[in-house]
Write a protein that holds these residues in place. Structure first.
Motif, PDB file in Angstrom:
ATOM      1  N   GLN A   1      -5.477  -1.665 -13.118  1.00 37.62           N
ATOM      2  CA  GLN A   1      -4.700  -0.460 -12.865  1.00 37.62           C
ATOM      3  C   GLN A   1      -3.579  -0.346 -13.900  1.00 37.62           C
ATOM      4  O   GLN A   1      -2.826  -1.301 -14.123  1.00 37.62           O
ATOM      5  CB  GLN A   1      -4.096  -0.485 -11.460  1.00 37.62           C
ATOM      6  CG  GLN A   1      -5.115  -0.585 -10.355  1.00 37.62           C
ATOM      7  CD  GLN A   1      -6.019   0.625 -10.272  1.00 37.62           C
ATOM      8  OE1 GLN A   1      -5.617   1.749 -10.601  1.00 37.62           O
ATOM      9  NE2 GLN A   1      -7.265   0.408  -9.843  1.00 37.62           N
ATOM     10  N   SER A   2      -3.482   0.842 -14.482  1.00 38.40           N
ATOM     11  CA  SER A   2      -2.456   1.061 -15.506  1.00 38.40           C
ATOM     12  C   SER A   2      -1.232   1.775 -14.960  1.00 38.40           C
ATOM     13  O   SER A   2      -0.222   1.904 -15.658  1.00 38.40           O
ATOM     14  CB  SER A   2      -3.036   1.870 -16.664  1.00 38.40           C
ATOM     15  OG  SER A   2      -3.512   3.134 -16.202  1.00 38.40           O
ATOM     16  N   THR A   3      -1.311   2.249 -13.701  1.00 37.18           N
ATOM     17  CA  THR A   3      -0.192   2.988 -13.121  1.00 37.18           C
ATOM     18  C   THR A   3       0.150   2.440 -11.747  1.00 37.18           C
ATOM     19  O   THR A   3      -0.638   1.749 -11.103  1.00 37.18           O
ATOM     20  CB  THR A   3      -0.526   4.490 -12.989  1.00 37.18           C
ATOM     21  OG1 THR A   3      -1.651   4.641 -12.122  1.00 37.18           O
ATOM     22  CG2 THR A   3      -0.834   5.102 -14.351  1.00 37.18           C
ATOM     23  N   SER A   4       1.363   2.805 -11.303  1.00 35.64           N
ATOM     24  CA  SER A   4       1.832   2.382  -9.979  1.00 35.64           C
ATOM     25  C   SER A   4       2.952   3.308  -9.551  1.00 35.64           C
ATOM     26  O   SER A   4       3.717   3.818 -10.387  1.00 35.64           O
ATOM     27  CB  SER A   4       2.332   0.932 -10.015  1.00 35.64           C
ATOM     28  OG  SER A   4       2.928   0.561  -8.799  1.00 35.64           O
ATOM     29  N   ALA A   5       3.071   3.533  -8.239  1.00 33.18           N
ATOM     30  CA  ALA A   5       4.161   4.371  -7.737  1.00 33.18           C
ATOM     31  C   ALA A   5       5.513   3.750  -8.012  1.00 33.18           C
ATOM     32  O   ALA A   5       6.516   4.457  -8.172  1.00 33.18           O
ATOM     33  CB  ALA A   5       3.984   4.602  -6.229  1.00 33.18           C
ATOM     34  N   ILE A   6       5.580   2.434  -8.045  1.00 35.78           N
ATOM     35  CA  ILE A   6       6.803   1.679  -8.329  1.00 35.78           C
ATOM     36  C   ILE A   6       6.416   0.514  -9.224  1.00 35.78           C
ATOM     37  O   ILE A   6       5.333  -0.041  -9.103  1.00 35.78           O
ATOM     38  CB  ILE A   6       7.435   1.134  -7.029  1.00 35.78           C
ATOM     39  CG1 ILE A   6       7.804   2.260  -6.077  1.00 35.78           C
ATOM     40  CG2 ILE A   6       8.678   0.291  -7.331  1.00 35.78           C
ATOM     41  CD1 ILE A   6       8.278   1.788  -4.716  1.00 35.78           C
TER      42      ILE A   6
ATOM     43  N   GLU B   1       1.611   4.189  -2.915  1.00 33.06           N
ATOM     44  CA  GLU B   1       2.331   5.448  -2.750  1.00 33.06           C
ATOM     45  C   GLU B   1       3.730   5.167  -2.229  1.00 33.06           C
ATOM     46  O   GLU B   1       3.937   4.272  -1.391  1.00 33.06           O
ATOM     47  CB  GLU B   1       1.587   6.373  -1.780  1.00 33.06           C
ATOM     48  CG  GLU B   1       2.242   7.741  -1.614  1.00 33.06           C
ATOM     49  CD  GLU B   1       1.389   8.701  -0.805  1.00 33.06           C
ATOM     50  OE1 GLU B   1       1.901   9.258   0.194  1.00 33.06           O
ATOM     51  OE2 GLU B   1       0.212   8.890  -1.179  1.00 33.06           O
ATOM     52  N   SER B   2       4.701   5.969  -2.691  1.00 36.38           N
ATOM     53  CA  SER B   2       6.075   5.824  -2.232  1.00 36.38           C
ATOM     54  C   SER B   2       6.798   7.151  -2.363  1.00 36.38           C
ATOM     55  O   SER B   2       6.548   7.926  -3.297  1.00 36.38           O
ATOM     56  CB  SER B   2       6.815   4.765  -3.053  1.00 36.38           C
ATOM     57  OG  SER B   2       8.165   4.701  -2.673  1.00 36.38           O
TER      58      SER B   2
ATOM     59  N   GLY C   1       0.813  -1.210   0.000  1.00 36.18           N
ATOM     60  CA  GLY C   1       0.000   0.000   0.000  1.00 36.18           C
ATOM     61  C   GLY C   1       0.840   1.251   0.000  1.00 36.18           C
ATOM     62  O   GLY C   1       0.683   2.123  -0.854  1.00 36.18           O
ATOM     63  N   GLU C   2       1.773   1.345   0.977  1.00 37.54           N
ATOM     64  CA  GLU C   2       2.624   2.523   1.059  1.00 37.54           C
ATOM     65  C   GLU C   2       4.051   2.101   1.386  1.00 37.54           C
ATOM     66  O   GLU C   2       4.278   1.296   2.295  1.00 37.54           O
ATOM     67  CB  GLU C   2       2.137   3.488   2.142  1.00 37.54           C
ATOM     68  CG  GLU C   2       3.004   4.734   2.261  1.00 37.54           C
ATOM     69  CD  GLU C   2       2.712   5.574   3.493  1.00 37.54           C
ATOM     70  OE1 GLU C   2       3.071   6.764   3.496  1.00 37.54           O
ATOM     71  OE2 GLU C   2       2.131   5.025   4.457  1.00 37.54           O
TER      72      GLU C   2
END
Length: 614
Positions: free
Chosen positions: A571-576, A552-553, A519-520
């Protein structure tokens, strides 16, 4: 030369003399033993004590020192009510004695201290194949179905079916207080055990002693330190180094109920002040430093109050202290408590658990884990949790003001770090398959709140659902706090999550931080978290920052190619991380730099990468 032969007459002379045994036929013969405590006795008939007034045979000052062979006959209907005796039972106290094949039927014994059906207290005494059937025992301190207290004694294949109640400390289905250098082997219990502190289905405690091949079916209820087999595995602080206890190849089948929580304050014989937190376990309530448990099973449910006054409840052990080793064990029961785990509620200071499984469902306020609720410094190796986890959450300093903290995970709720130790907790080749549902922050399929932990070759496959934030398919959040000036970090090495991640927070102004894997990832330049060759494939949904892999990162982390499935996650995006289609995730070539066939294997075109041990 003729072979040498011993003449029949000479053989008779040289043969050891048979021990002369005094025969016991009647109740009067039993009572007469008190007048000659050093003889060897053999029972020659069933003896009914209905209407007979019996006083304990021997006491701590003048103990029974002979032997008593029950010869398979019964002694029935013993009734004893003696609050003045220093030890109460058919025999009050023994020293260097022995019991063989003694059979007590329907005994009813009430006393104050050291109370048992066969004997109140035994020292350096052997008991072999002795039985108590339909017993009732009531006392204040050291109360057991067969013996109140043992010291330096061996119990071999003894059994007790008894209802036992102790008002203060040390109540057990067979023995109330197992003292130094005692051994219980192949023993059995059934019935009920009620007590206050240190209560167990087989024994109230196990003090620098050994129990192996024993089984309890007793239902157990107590306030503090309550276990299906023993309430307290107690170290001997007077020894140098301290003496420890062991349990080998044992089982407990009865349900365990802890009626309260809180703190126990004790003073041991050496004057040491000891503080114990209320704990209950399917096999052991509290395991002191250095305890060793192997090849054992707990099958009963473990229940207790939630909230601030609740107890630490585990399906196998409530709390395990420094340098405990637990191997090849299983817990099957459902668990509830203030802080709870399917196997253990709280482990601390280098506890090692390996090759073990928890199957029960777990419900508590916080620090809730399918295997361990709070994991403070230690190792989990090849451990697996299959039950579902539910955490209500509670206010706590780690959460934001006004928000609830759950620290709930399919395997571990909360990992604690150690000052100056980079990875105080190490989790290797572990898994969680049950769902995780919570109403508080930091909820994950494997770990809820990760702090100072290294997770290697592990997975979570259950769904994760949370009404708060910091929610991940594998880990809810990587913690970013200082421990005694030291800033521990976290690592994921070759792990994956495949369950759905659903965050349902209704506050649109509050960032959800939801990820298929984590998650974070809280970050700090001084302690870089590391995500290494890991992936997620489950559907991910929530509010605020939602990522296919990580929600989130911050900028300070170490990263080696990690992936998520953009199709199944939605989901097409990610923080990492790097997104791949399902078809790409099924191809080994997509995982650049990953190690095949160890630790990863793959059925190309048909499945995602799997770990070597699956």
């Amino acid at each position: 030369m003729l072979p040498y032969r011993t003449s029949p007459l000479l053989a008779l002379v040289l043969a050891p003399a048979a021990l002369a045994q005094v025969e016991v036929h009647t109740a009067a013969d039993l009572q007469a033993i008190a007048g000659n405590l050093g003889e060897d006795y053999v029972q020659m008939a069933d003896i009914d004590l209905t209407g007979v007034t019996m006083t304990p045979i021997g006491d701590p000052t003048t103990p029974f020192t002979g032997s008593f062979d029950g010869n398979g006959f019964e002694i029935s209907n013993l009734v004893m009510f003696d609050f003045m005796a220093p030890a109460a039972g058919l025999f009050g106290a023994t020293d260097s004695a022995s019991f063989t094949d003694v059979r007590l039927t329907d005994p009813d014994v009430t006393g104050f201290n050291n109370v048992g059906c066969l004997a109140g207290t035994i020292v350096d005494t052997d008991a072999t194949r002795c039985t108590v059937l339909n017993g009732a025992v009531l006392g204040v301190v050291s109360v057991g179905g067969m013996f109140g207290r043992t010291a330096g004694s061996t119990l071999d294949r003894c059994s007790a079916r008894a209802d036992v109640e102790g008002f203060t400390r040390w109540a057990g289905g067979l023995v109330g207080h197992v003292h130094l250098d005692s051994s219980l082997q192949g023993c059995r219990t059934a019935g009920t055990v009620l007590g206050n502190e240190s209560v167990g289905g087989m024994s109230g405690n196990l003090h620098q002693s050994v129990m192996w091949g024993c089984s309890s079916r007793s239902a157990v209820e107590g306030r503090l330190l309550v276990g299906g087999l023993t309430g307290w595995m107690q170290e001997n602080l007077l020894a140098d180094p301290p003496g420890t206890s062991a349990i080998l190849d044992c089982s407990a089948r009865g349900d365990v109920l802890a009626t309260a929580g809180g703190v126990v304050s004790l003073v041991d014989p050496g004057g040491n002040q000891i503080y114990l937190i209320g704990a209950a376990g399917g096999l052991v309530g509290w395991a002191d430093r250095g305890s060793y448990i192997c090849g054992s099973i707990a099958l009963g449910d473990v229940d207790g109050p939630e909230g601030a006054s609740g107890s630490l409840n585990g399906g196998f052990v409530g709390r395990a202290e420094a340098n405990c080793t637990i191997a090849e064990c299983m817990a099957f029961g459902d668990v509830t408590g203030s802080s709870a785990g399917g196997f253990a509620s709280w482990t601390m200071d280098d506890v090692h658990i390996s090759d073990s499984v928890a199957y029960g469902n777990v419900t508590s306020d916080w620090q809730t884990g399918g295997f361990v609720g709070a994991f403070e410094r230690g190792h989990l190796t090849n451990c697996h949790a299959h039950g579902h986890v539910v955490a209500d959450g509670q206010p706590n300093g780690h959460a934001d003001p006004g928000r609830l903290l759950a620290a709930a995970g399919g395997l571990v709720g909360y990992t604690f770090p150690s000052a100056a130790q980079e990875f105080a907790c190490v989790i290797t080749d572990c898994s969680a398959s049950g769902s995780v549902k919570s109403n508080g922050q930091m909820t994950g399929g494997l770990i809820g709140l990760a702090w100072g932990v290294q997770v290697i070759h592990s997975k979570a496959t259950g769904d994760v659902k949370c009404t708060e934030r910091r929610v991940g398919g594998l880990v809810g959040a990587f913690m970013n706090s200082t421990q005694s000036g030291f800033q521990p970090r976290c690592e994921l090495l070759s792990c994956y999550a495949s369950g759905r991640v659903i965050q349902t927070m209704t506050d649109p102004g509050y960032d959800g931080m939801v990820g298929g894997l984590v998650g974070e990832v809280q970050t700090h330049p001084a302690h870089l978290h590391h995500l290494h060759r890991s992936y997620s494939s489950g559907a991910v949904s929530g509010s605020g920052t939602v990522g296919g892999l990580v929600g989130e990162s911050g900028p300070d982390y170490l990263y080696h190619p990690c992936y998520w499935d953009t199709v199944t996650s939605g989901q097409s995006t990610s923080a990492i991380g790097t997104g791949l289609t399902t078809a790409e995730m099924y191809q080994q070539a997509s995982f650049a730099g990953w190690n095949f066939p160890f630790p990863w294997t793959i059925d190309e075109g048909n499945d995602y990468p799997r770990l070597h041990w699956e």
